[in-house]
Design an enzyme around this catalytic site. Structure first.
Site, PDB file in Angstrom:
ATOM      1  CE1 TYR A   1      -3.692   2.659   0.617  1.00 16.60           C
ATOM      2  CE2 TYR A   1      -1.956   3.571   2.266  1.00 16.60           C
ATOM      3  CZ  TYR A   1      -3.156   3.571   1.356  1.00 16.60           C
ATOM      4  OH  TYR A   1      -3.643   4.840   1.237  1.00 16.60           O
TER       5      TYR A   1
ATOM      6  CD  GLU B   1      -5.698   4.604  -1.384  1.00 19.44           C
ATOM      7  OE1 GLU B   1      -5.906   4.904  -0.244  1.00 19.44           O
ATOM      8  OE2 GLU B   1      -6.643   4.324  -2.170  1.00 19.44           O
TER       9      GLU B   1
END
Ligand code: GDP
Ligand code: MN
Length: 399
Positions: A109, A197
C-alpha cells in the site's frame, strides 16, 4: 475533484511510475477488441468509477479470453456499482479499463496525503497492501510506515530508500522504488493533488514494481491553473445537485433537513446552520454564494436550493463586506419574480448598503419576511416552516 484510475495511471506514468499496459473501452465490443490489441492471454477488466473497493464489489475481474471479457463487460456496463465507498446509491459504470494481467508476488500500500496537522505531504505505506488495507490499519497499526516531506527541500532519495527498506523491498529493486516514490510525489506537487493512492503497488514475479491501481484527488481551488486536469472531470460520477452548483461557481453540500440556506462565506454558512438547529430546525443544505454576489448569482442560488424538493422555507443570510446588500436584495427580488417560489422566504441583511437593500425588499411588494439578527431570522424560518407544516396538515385533514 476525483479522476478515474486509468487517468491517474496515465499521469503517474508520465512521472516515471511503471504501470501495466492497458486500454480504455466504452462498450463490451470495444473491450474485447482492446484486449486483442494488447495481446497476451490473460487480462483484468476494471470498472472505472470514482470509488475504491471495486474488487470486493465485483468491479474487477480476471478474464482468460476475449469472449469472457465481452461477457463480463455486459454485466458491468450501465450497472451501478455499490462499494463500501459509494453509498447505497452506487456509481454508474460507463467506462472499463482492460489491462494485461500481471503475476503478483507482493501487494504494497502506498499513499500520499496532505496532512493538515503537520502541514506537510505525508507518505503512508504498508508492506501488506491490497484489498484488506482497512483491516490491517485497524488490527496492526504499527505495521504502517509514515514519513513527511519537508516542503523547502522536497522528498529526498534517502527517505525513499528508508521507506523501501522498512517495506522489505529486495535491495536490487531499491532504485525502482525510489523512482516510483519520487514520481508519485512529483505528480502530487505538480498538479496540486490532495491525495495520491496506489493500492496495490505490486512487486511482480519477474522483479518489476508496478502501480496496479491508482487514485488521485485534486484541490478544487487550484484547478484553474491545471486545465488539463479540469478536463478529466466526469459528471456521471458526481452528486447531481453538487455538480450543478459547481457549474455555477457555487459551493453547495446537500443535507437532509427542510430549511434551505443561501449565505455568503463558508464560516457564516456554518454559523447559520448551527443557528437553525438551535432554533429547532434542520438545514437542507450548505450553500456559500461567495464574495461578489451579483443579482444573477443570487437567482441561480435560489433555483439550486429550490431544486431540492424537501425545502420548505428559505433563509437568506448575508453579511455584506465585499458584497453589497442592495445587489443581494435585487437578486432575491429577481429570483422571486422569475422562479416560482412557493415556500416562505426569510431575509436577513447586514453590512454594506443595508438600508438600500431593505428598501428594495420593502418596495418589491413581495411576501418576504425580514429579520435583523441571525437568531431572529432562524426563529422566523423555523416558525414559517412549522406554520407551513400545520397548514398542510389542516388541508390534509379537511379533505
Ligand atoms: P479496488 O478494489 O477498487 O481498489 O481495485 P484494484 O484495482 O485495487 O483491484 C482489486 C484487486 O484486484 C487488487 O488488489 C489485485 O489483487 C487484483 N488485481 C488487479 N489487477 C490485477 C492483475 O493484473 N492481476 C491479478 N492477478 N490481480 C489483479
Ligand atoms: Mn485498489
Amino acid at each position: 475533484m476525483d479522476i478515474h484510475e486509468y487517468q491517474a495511471k496515465e499521469i503517474l506514468a508520465s512521472f516515471g511510475v511503471d504501470v501495466p499496459p492497458g486500454a480504455l473501452a466504452y462498450s463490451p465490443e470495444q473491450a474485447a477488441y482492446r484486449a486483442r490489441e494488447l495481446g497476451g492471454d490473460r487480462w483484468v477488466v476494471k470498472a472505472q468509477v470514482h470509488a475504491g473497493g471495486r474488487g470486493k464489489a465485483g468491479g474487477v475481474k480476471v478474464c482468460d479470453s476475449d469472449v469472457e471479457i465481452h461477457k463480463t463487460c455486459e454485466g458491468l456496463f450501465g450497472r451501478k456499482l455499490v462499494t463500501h465507498q459509494t453509498g447505497p446509491e452506487g456509481k454508474g459504470i460507463y467506462r472499463v479499463y482492460v489491462e494485461g494481467a500481471v503475476p503478483i508476488e507482493r501487494e504494497i500500500y502506498l499513499g500520499f496525503v496532505l496532512d493538515r496537522t503537520s502541514q506537510r505531504v505525508m507518505i503512508v505505506a504498508s508492506a501488506e497492501g491490497g484489498m484488506e488495507i482497512e483491516d490491517i490499519s485497524a488490527d496492526k497499526p504499527d505495521s504502517i510506515v509514515r514519513d513527511t516531506v519537508e516542503p523547502a527541500v522536497g522528498l529526498q532519495d534517502f527517505q525513499c530508500r528508508q521507506i523501501a527498506f522498512k517495506l522489505g523491498i529486495d535491495p536490487a529493486l531499491t532504485q525502482r522504488m525510489v523512482r516510483t516514490l519520487q514520481g508519485c510525489y512529483r505528480a502530487f506537487r505538480e498538479y496540486d493533488a490532495t491525495m495520491v493512492e496506489v493500492n496495490p503497488l505490486v512487486v511482480t514475479g519477474d522483479n518489476r514494481i508496478l502501480a496496479l491501481d491508482a487514485k488521485m484527488t485534486f484541490d478544487d481551488n487550484a484547478l484553474f491553473r491545471h486545465p488539463q486536469i479540469s478536463e478529466l472531470r466526469d459528471k456521471s460520477q458526481e452528486d447531481p445537485r453538487e455538480s450543478r452548483a459547481a457549474d455555477r461557481g457555487l459551493s453547495y453540500v446537500g443535507l437532509d433537513g427542510n430549511i434551505g440556506c443561501i449565505v455568503n462565506g463558508a464560516g457564516l454558512a456554518m454559523a447559520t446552520m448551527d443557528t437553525i438547529k438551535l432554533a429547532g430546525g434542520e438545514p437542507a443544505n450548505f450553500l456559500d454564494i461567495g464574495g461578489g454576489a451579483t443579482p444573477e448569482r443570487v437567482a441561480k442560488a435560489f433555483r439550486l436550493v429550490l431544486s431540492d424538493k424537501s425545502v420548505q422555507a428559505i433563509l437568506v443570510n448575508i453579511f455584506a463586506g465585499i458584497n453589497r446588500c442592495d445587489w443581494v436584495a435585487e437578486g432575491v427580488v429577481q429570483a422571486l419574480r422569475e422562479v416560482q417560489v412557493d415556500v416562505p422566504v426569510i431575509v436577513r441583511l447586514a453590512g454594506t448598503n443595508v438600508e438600500e437593500g431593505q428598501k428594495i425588499l420593502a418596495q418589491s411588494g413581495l411576501p418576504i419576511i425580514r429579520a435583523t439578527t441571525l437568531m431572529e431570522a432562524a426563529e422566523r424560518a423555523v416558525g414559517a416552516w412549522q406554520n407551513d407544516l400545520s397548514q398542510n396538515t389542516k388541508v390534509r385533514l379537511a379533505t
